[in-house]
Design a protein around this motif. Structure first.
Motif, PDB file in Angstrom:
ATOM      1  N   LEU A 166       0.852  -1.188   0.000  1.00  0.00           N
ATOM      2  CA  LEU A 166       0.000   0.000   0.000  1.00  0.00           C
ATOM      3  C   LEU A 166       0.888   1.239   0.000  1.00  0.00           C
ATOM      4  CD1 LEU A 166      -2.526  -1.242   2.707  1.00  0.00           C
ATOM      5  CD2 LEU A 166      -2.873  -1.206   0.229  1.00  0.00           C
ATOM      6  N   PRO A 167       0.602   2.215  -0.850  1.00  0.00           N
ATOM      7  CA  PRO A 167       1.514   3.362  -1.001  1.00  0.00           C
ATOM      8  C   PRO A 167       1.627   4.205   0.263  1.00  0.00           C
ATOM      9  CG  PRO A 167      -0.565   3.773  -2.121  1.00  0.00           C
ATOM     10  CD  PRO A 167      -0.586   2.341  -1.705  1.00  0.00           C
ATOM     11  N   GLY A 168       2.873   4.405   0.689  1.00  0.00           N
ATOM     12  CA  GLY A 168       3.132   5.383   1.736  1.00  0.00           C
ATOM     13  C   GLY A 168       3.012   4.927   3.168  1.00  0.00           C
ATOM     14  N   LEU A 169       2.661   3.674   3.435  1.00  0.00           N
ATOM     15  CA  LEU A 169       2.489   3.238   4.829  1.00  0.00           C
ATOM     16  C   LEU A 169       3.788   2.797   5.473  1.00  0.00           C
ATOM     17  CD1 LEU A 169      -0.855   1.224   4.946  1.00  0.00           C
ATOM     18  CD2 LEU A 169      -0.430   3.657   5.263  1.00  0.00           C
ATOM     19  N   VAL A 170       4.703   2.288   4.683  1.00  0.00           N
ATOM     20  CA  VAL A 170       5.963   1.769   5.203  1.00  0.00           C
ATOM     21  C   VAL A 170       7.104   2.595   4.640  1.00  0.00           C
ATOM     22  CG1 VAL A 170       7.506  -0.218   5.300  1.00  0.00           C
ATOM     23  CG2 VAL A 170       5.033  -0.566   5.438  1.00  0.00           C
ATOM     24  N   GLN A 171       7.944   3.099   5.529  1.00  0.00           N
ATOM     25  CA  GLN A 171       9.149   3.810   5.120  1.00  0.00           C
ATOM     26  C   GLN A 171      10.296   3.360   6.012  1.00  0.00           C
ATOM     27  OE1 GLN A 171       9.091   7.946   4.258  1.00  0.00           O
ATOM     28  NE2 GLN A 171       7.035   7.929   3.365  1.00  0.00           N
ATOM     29  N   GLY A 172      11.401   3.069   5.383  1.00  0.00           N
ATOM     30  CA  GLY A 172      12.556   2.597   6.143  1.00  0.00           C
ATOM     31  C   GLY A 172      12.273   1.304   6.884  1.00  0.00           C
ATOM     32  N   GLY A 173      11.363   0.498   6.338  1.00  0.00           N
ATOM     33  CA  GLY A 173      11.025  -0.762   6.970  1.00  0.00           C
ATOM     34  C   GLY A 173      10.116  -0.635   8.175  1.00  0.00           C
ATOM     35  N   ARG A 174       9.615   0.565   8.434  1.00  0.00           N
ATOM     36  CA  ARG A 174       8.759   0.783   9.613  1.00  0.00           C
ATOM     37  C   ARG A 174       7.353   1.195   9.183  1.00  0.00           C
ATOM     38  NH1 ARG A 174      12.378   4.601  13.475  1.00  0.00           N
ATOM     39  NH2 ARG A 174      12.430   5.823  11.553  1.00  0.00           N
TER      40      ARG A 174
END
Length: 319
Positions: free
Chosen positions: A90-98
């Motif tokens: 889903l776009p934008g929910l996970v950044q840097g594995g978090r």
């Protein structure tokens, strides 16, 4: 918390207060702009948890206004349908594995049509431009979404990122749309009244299944389809603010909302899709395109304002 209408129903709040011993204060917002204003301008410390769609959530993450979530504190995520548990897809929910947001509510932007007058249900977003429906079409008054619809009608690879060479074609498509529609609405209740008053045959449903429920409650015999190109869709997610005074309690609230009763109320009262039960309006094979930040929202809205005012293509694109 900051919530949208119907996201924190009184009985849902009461059950959480009884379980946790905490007192919940709910502030309701009705636009992304108001939500942003409430969480910035030195007010972020006033809220612990809020709901925002995936496209909006990305800027909160960029501005470091939200905390990464502790997935171990959210056991009810296992109740969610597979496509919502797979946050990385889903776009934008996970950044840097978090993980920064938990999907909660959504609506696909399909097509509502009069089943009496439109005997052959539309299958494509291009139906909005169909000359057979001229003067019988309703559309949503928003530049960002309408340029995405134009991109879909043109068969472009992505509706959210127009290249410089694609702008003139998109403008031409929207000028043609303006000529085909009977009117533009902004609120779901307004669209229902306009559908009846203008005797519309077809409407782009910016509010999706929620809007469909309102139209049917008004006594209109309508059908609903998701176009073959895929429906633009917003997905609201719960997030925890960086200024949260009790992050553990904020996680508990989010987890509470993933139980069956809050989701049932979300569907029956608001007509929205939830993440723990299958949607009654989606069919096998339907495709949803979750909203993403567009290449230039200000430009889209500025050009749309010129289009609505009746300018020719040459004037719309003029500096």
């Amino acid at each position: 918390m900051l919530a949208w209408p119907g996201y924190a129903e009184p009985e849902v709040v009461a059950a959480f207060e009884q379980r946790s011993g905490a007192r919940v204060e709910v502030s309701v917002v009705d636009s992304d702009t108001v939500l942003w204003q409430r969480l910035t301008h030195n007010h972020a410390q006033d809220f612990d948890v809020f709901a925002a769609n995936t496209a909006e959530l990305q800027r909160y993450i960029r501005q470091e206004l939200v905390l990464p979530l502790d997935t171990n504190a959210l056991p009810n995520r296992r109740r969610q349908l597979p496509r919502f548990r797979d946050a990385a897809s889903l776009p934008g929910l996970v950044q840097g594995g978090r993980l920064y947001g938990v999907p909660y509510a959504y609506a696909e932007m399909g097509l509502i049509y009069d089943r009496v007058r439109v005997l052959d249900p539309p299958s494509s977003i291009t139906a909005l431009w169909d000359e057979r429906y001229q003067g019988r079409v309703l559309a949503y008054n928003d530049g960002s979404h309408n340029f995405s619809l134009a991109a879909q009608a043109l068969g472009l690879k992505t509706p959210f990122h127009l290249s410089e060479a694609q702008w003139p074609r998109a403008v031409d498509r929207l000028i043609a749309l303006r000529r085909n529609v009977a009117g533009f609405y902004t609120q779901p209740e307004e669209s229902v009244a306009m559908f009846k008053r203008r005797q519309a045959w077809l409407m782009f449903a910016n509010y999706g299944s929620q809007q469909l429920q309102l139209v049917r409650q008004a006594g209109l015999d309508v059908g609903y389809v998701i176009p073959k190109e895929g429906a633009l869709a917003w997905l609201d997610c719960w997030a925890v603010t960086r200024g949260a005074r009790d992050p553990a309690l904020a996680h508990a609230w989010i987890d509470h909302l993933l139980e069956p009763e809050p989701s049932r109320l979300l569907m029956t009262r608001q007509g929205l899709g939830c993440t723990v039960q299958a949607s009654p309006v989606e069919r096998p094979g339907d495709k949803l395109l979750w909203l993403e930040p567009v290449e230039n929202e200000e430009r889209r809205n500025a050009l749309w304002a010129r289009i609505v005012s009746g300018d020719r293509a040459s004037r719309v694109l003029a500096p």
